[in-house]
Design an enzyme around this catalytic site. Structure first.
Site, PDB file in Angstrom:
ATOM      1  N   TYR A 171      -3.354  -0.257  10.043  1.00  0.00           N
ATOM      2  CA  TYR A 171      -3.261  -0.717   8.653  1.00  0.00           C
ATOM      3  C   TYR A 171      -1.934  -0.278   8.047  1.00  0.00           C
ATOM      4  CZ  TYR A 171      -4.377  -1.332   3.710  1.00  0.00           C
ATOM      5  OH  TYR A 171      -4.352  -1.716   2.383  1.00  0.00           O
ATOM      6  N   SER A 177       0.845  -1.191   0.000  1.00  0.00           N
ATOM      7  CA  SER A 177       0.000   0.000   0.000  1.00  0.00           C
ATOM      8  C   SER A 177       0.881   1.242   0.000  1.00  0.00           C
ATOM      9  CB  SER A 177      -0.894   0.015   1.244  1.00  0.00           C
ATOM     10  OG  SER A 177      -1.531   1.268   1.415  1.00  0.00           O
TER      11      SER A 177
END
Length: 253
Positions: free
Chosen positions: A147, A134
């Protein structure tokens, strides 16, 4: 034989990737905890191999890998670690249990699947692992702290295994997109300022195309979308303080 095993395959990026590789003649295996959606996708693709799986269950992971690879001579050309969960919000307002689940699935699950896949990858010429990273693995992102932490772990594991597994002929890389329009993102109850500022400019199919590109032309990190590519490469050349200033601006209320 070109085989790909995809975790988190029932929807979003995993499902889009399964459709793309299946359409191009690959033997596809599907893993996900959502059995109903997984079975629907498997039927859509002509009854491809699939199994319900919680990637945080190490024993079930080993069994699933053994079952799929046994169908293909004990080999696995490509593992796509796509399973993951996300929760937007202020760190202290998200329960500890949710933070732990994010790390268990995004990090421990990926580690366990990769570990179980190793003997099958080692037995396969030109084998490869692609991890779902990510943009939040470049600099810690507010309102998605756990996250972001999980994607830093994915980044570190990717870099280490790419170096370590070279002696076995296994390539390891990750994809680093910003926000992607998926059910996981659409279901969030909180909208981070960074998402408001940057928007959601990618679809699941865009990431599936990046998986395809990575399978043919491997690199350790594959930043996706021109804006994040600019951020990524500037981050490689500039001091960390500049990255911090940029993230502070993106995440400003």
């Amino acid at each position: 034989m070109n085989t790909i095993l995809i975790t988190g395959a029932a929807s979003g990026i995993g499902a889009a990737t399964a459709r793309l590789f299946h359409s191009r003649g690959w033997k596809v295996g599907l893993l996900d905890i959502n059995h109903a959606a997984l079975a629907t996708l498997a039927a859509e693709l002509g009854g491809v191999w699939h199994a319900e799986l919680d990637v945080s269950d190490a024993g079930a992971v080993r069994e699933a890998l053994a079952d799929f690879c046994a169908l293909h001579g004990g080999q696995l050309r490509l593992l796509f670690n796509c399973a993951g969960i996300l929760r937007f919000g202020y760190f202290e307002e998200i329960s500890l249990e949710e933070h732990v689940s994010i790390l268990q699935i995004n990090v421990l699950g990926l580690l366990q699947v990769s570990h179980a896949a190793f003997p099958y990858l080692k037995a396969t010429p030109d084998a490869q692992v692609i991890n779902m990273g990510s943009a939040s693995g470049l600099y810690g992102t507010p309102h998605m702290a756990s996250y972001s932490a999980s994607k830093f772990a994915v980044r570190g594991l990717t870099e280490a295994l790419d170096l370590e597994w070279r002696r076995h002929g296994i390539r390891v890389g990750d994809l680093m997109p910003p926000f992607v329009r998926t059910p996981m993102v659409d279901s969030q109850r909180f909208t981070p300022p960074a998402l408001k500022r940057l928007g959601v400019n990618l679809q699941a199919e865009d990431i599936a195309q990046a998986v395809w590109q990575q399978a043919g032309h491997s690199q350790v990190h594959r930043p996706i979308h021109w804006l994040f590519k600019l951020m990524y490469w500037s981050g490689q050349l500039s001091p960390p303080a500049l990255s911090r200033l940029l993230m502070a601006w993106i995440s400003r209320d």
